[in-house]
Structures are given as structure tokens and as C-alpha cells.
Design a protein around this motif. Structure first.
Motif, mmCIF file in Angstrom:
data_model
loop_
_atom_site.group_PDB
_atom_site.id
_atom_site.type_symbol
_atom_site.label_atom_id
_atom_site.label_comp_id
_atom_site.label_asym_id
_atom_site.label_seq_id
_atom_site.Cartn_x
_atom_site.Cartn_y
_atom_site.Cartn_z
ATOM 1 N N ILE A 92 15.351 21.601 4.768
ATOM 2 C CA ILE A 92 14.152 22.024 4.038
ATOM 3 C C ILE A 92 13.677 20.823 3.217
ATOM 4 C CG2 ILE A 92 13.266 23.499 2.180
ATOM 5 C CD1 ILE A 92 13.749 25.092 4.631
ATOM 6 N N ALA A 93 12.518 20.350 3.575
ATOM 7 C CA ALA A 93 12.003 19.159 2.903
ATOM 8 C C ALA A 93 10.502 19.040 3.172
ATOM 9 C CB ALA A 93 12.718 17.907 3.430
ATOM 10 N N ASN A 94 9.926 18.030 2.629
ATOM 11 C CA ASN A 94 8.573 17.668 3.021
ATOM 12 C C ASN A 94 8.723 16.373 3.816
ATOM 13 O OD1 ASN A 94 6.145 15.735 2.371
ATOM 14 N ND2 ASN A 94 5.362 17.820 2.281
ATOM 15 N N SER A 95 8.241 16.363 5.045
ATOM 16 C CA SER A 95 8.556 15.219 5.908
ATOM 17 C C SER A 95 7.990 13.912 5.354
ATOM 18 C CB SER A 95 8.070 15.452 7.333
ATOM 19 O OG SER A 95 6.698 15.603 7.328
ATOM 20 N N ASP A 96 6.834 14.005 4.723
ATOM 21 C CA ASP A 96 6.205 12.819 4.151
ATOM 22 C C ASP A 96 7.059 12.243 3.014
ATOM 23 O OD1 ASP A 96 4.162 11.080 4.027
ATOM 24 O OD2 ASP A 96 2.848 12.317 2.777
ATOM 25 N N LEU A 97 7.502 13.132 2.131
ATOM 26 C CA LEU A 97 8.318 12.679 0.993
ATOM 27 C C LEU A 97 9.690 12.208 1.470
ATOM 28 C CD1 LEU A 97 7.537 15.349 -1.787
ATOM 29 C CD2 LEU A 97 6.377 13.198 -1.313
ATOM 30 N N ILE A 135 0.847 -1.203 0.000
ATOM 31 C CA ILE A 135 0.000 0.000 0.000
ATOM 32 C C ILE A 135 0.880 1.250 0.000
ATOM 33 C CG2 ILE A 135 -1.626 1.352 1.416
ATOM 34 C CD1 ILE A 135 -2.798 -1.416 2.322
ATOM 35 N N LYS A 136 1.960 1.175 0.776
ATOM 36 C CA LYS A 136 2.873 2.311 0.858
ATOM 37 C C LYS A 136 3.466 2.619 -0.524
ATOM 38 C CE LYS A 136 6.515 4.005 3.847
ATOM 39 N NZ LYS A 136 6.035 5.344 3.582
ATOM 40 N N GLN A 137 3.813 1.560 -1.228
ATOM 41 C CA GLN A 137 4.407 1.752 -2.545
ATOM 42 C C GLN A 137 3.383 2.350 -3.529
ATOM 43 O OE1 GLN A 137 6.384 -1.774 -4.050
ATOM 44 N NE2 GLN A 137 8.181 -0.485 -4.325
ATOM 45 N N VAL A 138 2.169 1.835 -3.453
ATOM 46 C CA VAL A 138 1.124 2.386 -4.322
ATOM 47 C C VAL A 138 0.871 3.849 -3.955
ATOM 48 C CG1 VAL A 138 -1.310 2.199 -4.993
ATOM 49 C CG2 VAL A 138 0.049 0.134 -4.718
ATOM 50 N N ASN A 139 0.866 4.135 -2.650
ATOM 51 C CA ASN A 139 0.678 5.519 -2.197
ATOM 52 C C ASN A 139 1.755 6.427 -2.751
ATOM 53 O OD1 ASN A 139 -1.619 5.723 -0.711
ATOM 54 N ND2 ASN A 139 -0.670 5.011 1.194
ATOM 55 N N ASP A 140 3.004 5.928 -2.725
ATOM 56 C CA ASP A 140 4.115 6.728 -3.245
ATOM 57 C C ASP A 140 3.917 7.022 -4.727
ATOM 58 O OD1 ASP A 140 5.362 6.934 -0.848
ATOM 59 O OD2 ASP A 140 6.869 5.384 -1.219
ATOM 60 N N LEU A 141 3.449 6.017 -5.447
ATOM 61 C CA LEU A 141 3.208 6.231 -6.886
ATOM 62 C C LEU A 141 2.105 7.268 -7.093
ATOM 63 C CD1 LEU A 141 3.459 2.575 -8.256
ATOM 64 C CD2 LEU A 141 5.002 4.465 -8.750
ATOM 65 N N THR A 142 1.099 7.205 -6.229
ATOM 66 C CA THR A 142 0.016 8.184 -6.322
ATOM 67 C C THR A 142 0.537 9.593 -6.050
ATOM 68 O OG1 THR A 142 -1.308 6.463 -5.302
ATOM 69 C CG2 THR A 142 -2.367 8.582 -5.552
ATOM 70 N N LYS A 143 1.462 9.659 -5.069
ATOM 71 C CA LYS A 143 2.025 10.978 -4.724
ATOM 72 C C LYS A 143 2.787 11.555 -5.914
ATOM 73 C CE LYS A 143 2.699 9.934 0.103
ATOM 74 N NZ LYS A 143 3.714 9.331 0.965
ATOM 75 N N ILE A 144 3.497 10.680 -6.642
ATOM 76 C CA ILE A 144 4.253 11.159 -7.807
ATOM 77 C C ILE A 144 3.310 11.884 -8.764
ATOM 78 C CG2 ILE A 144 5.444 10.384 -9.925
ATOM 79 C CD1 ILE A 144 6.962 8.398 -8.214
ATOM 80 N N ALA A 145 2.119 11.310 -8.929
ATOM 81 C CA ALA A 145 1.154 11.908 -9.842
ATOM 82 C C ALA A 145 0.676 13.267 -9.350
ATOM 83 C CB ALA A 145 -0.023 10.966 -10.023
ATOM 84 N N HIS A 146 0.797 13.512 -8.028
ATOM 85 C CA HIS A 146 0.288 14.772 -7.475
ATOM 86 C C HIS A 146 1.386 15.771 -7.149
ATOM 87 C CE1 HIS A 146 -3.844 13.571 -7.345
ATOM 88 N NE2 HIS A 146 -3.517 12.432 -6.778
ATOM 89 N N LEU A 147 2.624 15.443 -7.465
ATOM 90 C CA LEU A 147 3.717 16.359 -7.116
ATOM 91 C C LEU A 147 3.513 17.726 -7.763
ATOM 92 C CD1 LEU A 147 6.947 14.126 -7.249
ATOM 93 C CD2 LEU A 147 5.839 15.113 -5.236
ATOM 94 N N GLU A 148 3.076 17.696 -9.010
ATOM 95 C CA GLU A 148 2.941 18.965 -9.736
ATOM 96 C C GLU A 148 1.809 19.820 -9.189
ATOM 97 O OE1 GLU A 148 2.753 18.148 -13.896
ATOM 98 O OE2 GLU A 148 4.735 17.211 -13.866
ATOM 99 N N ASP A 149 0.912 19.223 -8.434
ATOM 100 C CA ASP A 149 -0.197 20.002 -7.873
ATOM 101 C C ASP A 149 0.252 20.837 -6.673
ATOM 102 O OD1 ASP A 149 -1.567 18.556 -9.718
ATOM 103 O OD2 ASP A 149 -2.492 17.170 -8.287
ATOM 104 N N GLY A 150 1.498 20.680 -6.275
ATOM 105 C CA GLY A 150 2.028 21.462 -5.153
ATOM 106 C C GLY A 150 1.397 21.100 -3.829
ATOM 107 N N LEU A 151 0.991 19.865 -3.667
ATOM 108 C CA LEU A 151 0.312 19.463 -2.429
ATOM 109 C C LEU A 151 1.286 19.213 -1.274
ATOM 110 C CD1 LEU A 151 -2.325 16.914 -3.810
ATOM 111 C CD2 LEU A 151 -2.723 19.247 -3.056
#
Lengths: 228, 123
Positions: A110-115, A52-68
Motif C-alpha cells: 500500500i503506497a503511492n507509486s509516485d512517492l 527538476i526532480k528534486q524541486v518537484n519532490d519539494l513541491t510535493k511535500i508542500a502538497h502532501l496535506e492536500d491529499g493529492l
């Protein structure tokens, strides 16, 4: 288009492995007694959570450009401690050890803790898969040329040259099949590389004769220097 | 004795559970398995193909190159689609797909070949 399709296929192949495992574990429940069943159940949960974590990471990649994913001062030690706590049990189960060593000055980055958590997690998981049994993988956090370097050293098959070249360039364009390191499409490295790039961090790898070190270098937060 | 050569520990344990009536030994790579084979000749080997270091095909070649180990029956357990490949000259007596196999299929191979080796060694 062709390269996109091949990336999807490689990612799908890697995600298929945990599904096969979960299926086998579920089937093996019938073969066990009550006590052993609870062990199998916890394995099912572990494997599913990783998938699930891996799938979540892939989903996050798709949303990186949204600046979330907000960039902010993050305690790098806190993130690394969390990852080690999360993975220590899995390393032990696989007859491996994961240690952590800090030499940095407790700086914020300087980072995003989740990423950042995903980057370190993927490096560590990669080290577990590719280190030999009963070896130690070490997560190190150190100051390096005005940045903080988080590195993971494993002892296993050397990283293939083509992947090393991509890492040296600081960017893995797509998941690549790592024949020397089976069971992996390099998806974890691709995820780590993509997240690092988003955070303006640099990723890299050092080939050793007896393994590989993967690292990410993160900009130090100015806020940290006020406290430092 | 049944050898299980599989680098995923959880999968290896699942295979071992399906062979619970037999003595099993798990190896995470082909080199370790080959190093042990002289001391403890298995009656059957369950072999994964994508392994760290030498892969399952290399192991099969090595096995086939010695007169004693060439006789050991091997069942390939892999997610690769090998059903159309004839590997019988390497001692391969069966192929199971990791994504679709059932424990009872593993047990059936164990029963057929590991039992057979017990009988032949007692004569």
C-alpha cells in the motif's frame, strides 16, 4: 522560524550545486568539438532532470496535506525496476554499479507509486554519492516482519550519529547538513523520510563500518494476499 | 601534470577540459591524490574543499607539511566563499568560485603555473 529559514538555506545550497554544474557544462560547450558537444548536452539534460526532480519532490511535500497522493496497491518490484533502469547509466558514469535483488514474494504494497518512486530514487542517489568508486550499491526488496522492506546498501563513509538517530526515530524533521558526506544537505533523506511518513511506511538506517543501509518498510496490500 | 581533486565527476571533467593542453589526473578524494603524489609530482593542483573523507583543508595541511609538496601551487575551486581568507602559506595561489568561474580563468592558471613547472623542471 529560525529552523525553517535554516532548512530553506540548506535546501537552497543543495539545489545550487546542479545549477553550477549546468553553467559549467554550458560554458564548456565552447571548448568542444561537435561530437563532444553532444556528450556535454546529454550531461546538461541529466543534471537538469535530477535537479527538476528534486524541486518537484519539494513541491510535493508542500502538497502532501492536500491529499493529492492516492494510496493504492503498488507493485514494489515495478517501482524498483523503474528506478534502477533510470539510474543505472548515472551509476556507470560515476564508476559505480547498482544492482537489484528480490527475495520478496512479488507482493503489492500500500503506497503511492509516485512517492515510493521518489523514496527509492533518493535512497539510490544517496548511495551513489556516498559510495566509493568502483563499488556496488545494492537495492534489495525483501519480506520483513509482515511488511516489505526496500533497502539500499552503500559502501562509503559511515552515516553520522546524529542523522542515524533521526533515522532510527523514523523521521527526519528537517534537512540536516551532513559534514561527513559533503555535497549533500541530507535533502534526499528528508524527502524520503517525509514521503514515507505520509505513506505510513517506516524508514530507517543501519550503520555499517564500511557504509550505510537505508530502508523503507511498507505495509503489504491485502489485495496482494488474494493473489499470493 | 595537473591534479584535479574534485568529487563531482562532471565538474572534474569540466575543469580538465579547460586544461586540455596539459596532462591532467582526476582524483575524487584527497587520500588518493596524496597517495599518488610521490610517483607523479604535479605542477599545479586544482582542489575542491568539500570532499568525501578528508576535506580540502586537511589536504592543504598535509601538502604544506612536506618540504617537496609544500612548493606545489594550489588553486582552490569551491562554492565556499573563501575570498577573504589568506591561504598563501598553504601554497594557495588562487581561488575560483564554482558558481561564477569561467573556463578561461582555469586555463589561465594552468598556463601560468603548469607551464612554469615545465620550465623549472627542464633546467
Amino acid at each position: 522560524m529560525e529552523s525553517e529559514v535554516s532548512s530553506i538555506l540548506i535546501a537552497a545550497h543543495e539545489l545550487k550545486a546542479p545549477m553550477s554544474l549546468i553553467r559549467q557544462l554550458a560554458l564548456s560547450l565552447d571548448l568542444e568539438n561537435q561530437d563532444a558537444n553532444s556528450h556535454v548536452r546529454s550531461q546538461i539534460i541529466d543534471v537538469s532532470e535530477r535537479a527538476i526532480k528534486q524541486v518537484n519532490d519539494l513541491t510535493k511535500i508542500a502538497h502532501l496535506e492536500d491529499g493529492l497522493f492516492k494510496m493504492e496497491p503498488v507493485s514494489v518490484r515495478g517501482v524498483c525496476d523503474d528506478v534502477v533502469a533510470e539510474l543505472k547509466h548515472l551509476f556507470r558514469f560515476n564508476n559505480r554499479e547498482l544492482n537489484i535483488r528480490y527475495t520478496n514474494q512479488s507482493r503489492l504494497v500500500i503506497a503511492n507509486s509516485d512517492l515510493l518512486h521518489s523514496v527509492v530514487y533518493n535512497f539510490c542517489l544517496n548511495a551513489m554519492h556516498y559510495s566509493d568508486q568502483e563499488t556496488l550499491s545494492e537495492l534489495t526488496v525483501q519480506d520483513h516482519n509482515g511488511r516489505v522492506r526496500v533497502g539500499v546498501r552503500d559502501f562509503g563513509p559511515a552515516l553520522p550519529m546524529d542523522v542515524w538517530r533521526e533515522m532510527k526515530r523514523g523521521w527526519i524533521e528537517k534537512p540536516v547538513s551532513i559534514a561527513m558526506r559533503p555535497g549533500s544537505s541530507g535533502l534526499g533523506l528528508y524527502i524520503a523520510s517525509t514521503f514515507s511518513r505520509y505513506m505510513n511506511a517506516e524508514v530507517g538506517a543501519v550503520r555499517h563500518r564500511d557504509g550505510t543501509s537505508f530502508f523503507v518498510e511498507l505495509p503489504i496490500s491485502k489485495q496482494a494476499s488474494l493473489f499470493g | 601534470m595537473i591534479y584535479i581533486i574534485e568529487d563531482d565527476k562532471i565538474m572534474a571533467e569540466c575543469i580538465a577540459k579547460a586544461c586540455k593542453d596539459y596532462e591532467t589526473k582526476i582524483f575524487s578524494n584527497a587520500i588518493e591524490a596524496m597517495a599518488n603524489i610521490d610517483q607523479n609530482m604535479p605542477g599545479l593542483i586544482f582542489l575542491d574543499i568539500l570532499l568525501s573523507g578528508p576535506d580540502g583543508f586537511t589536504f592543504l595541511n598535509e601538502l604544506a607539511s612536506y618540504s617537496d609538496t609544500a612548493k606545489i601551487p594550489v588553486v582552490i575551486i569551491s562554492s565556499l566563499n573563501l575570498k577573504d581568507q589568506d591561504l598563501s602559506e598553504y601554497g594557495v595561489v588562487g581561488k575560483l568560485n564554482k558558481d561564477t568561474m569561467y573556463p578561461k580563468e582555469i586555463t589561465a592558471y594552468a598556463k601560468r603555473f603548469a607551464d612554469q613547472s615545465l620550465h623549472s623542471s627542464s633546467h
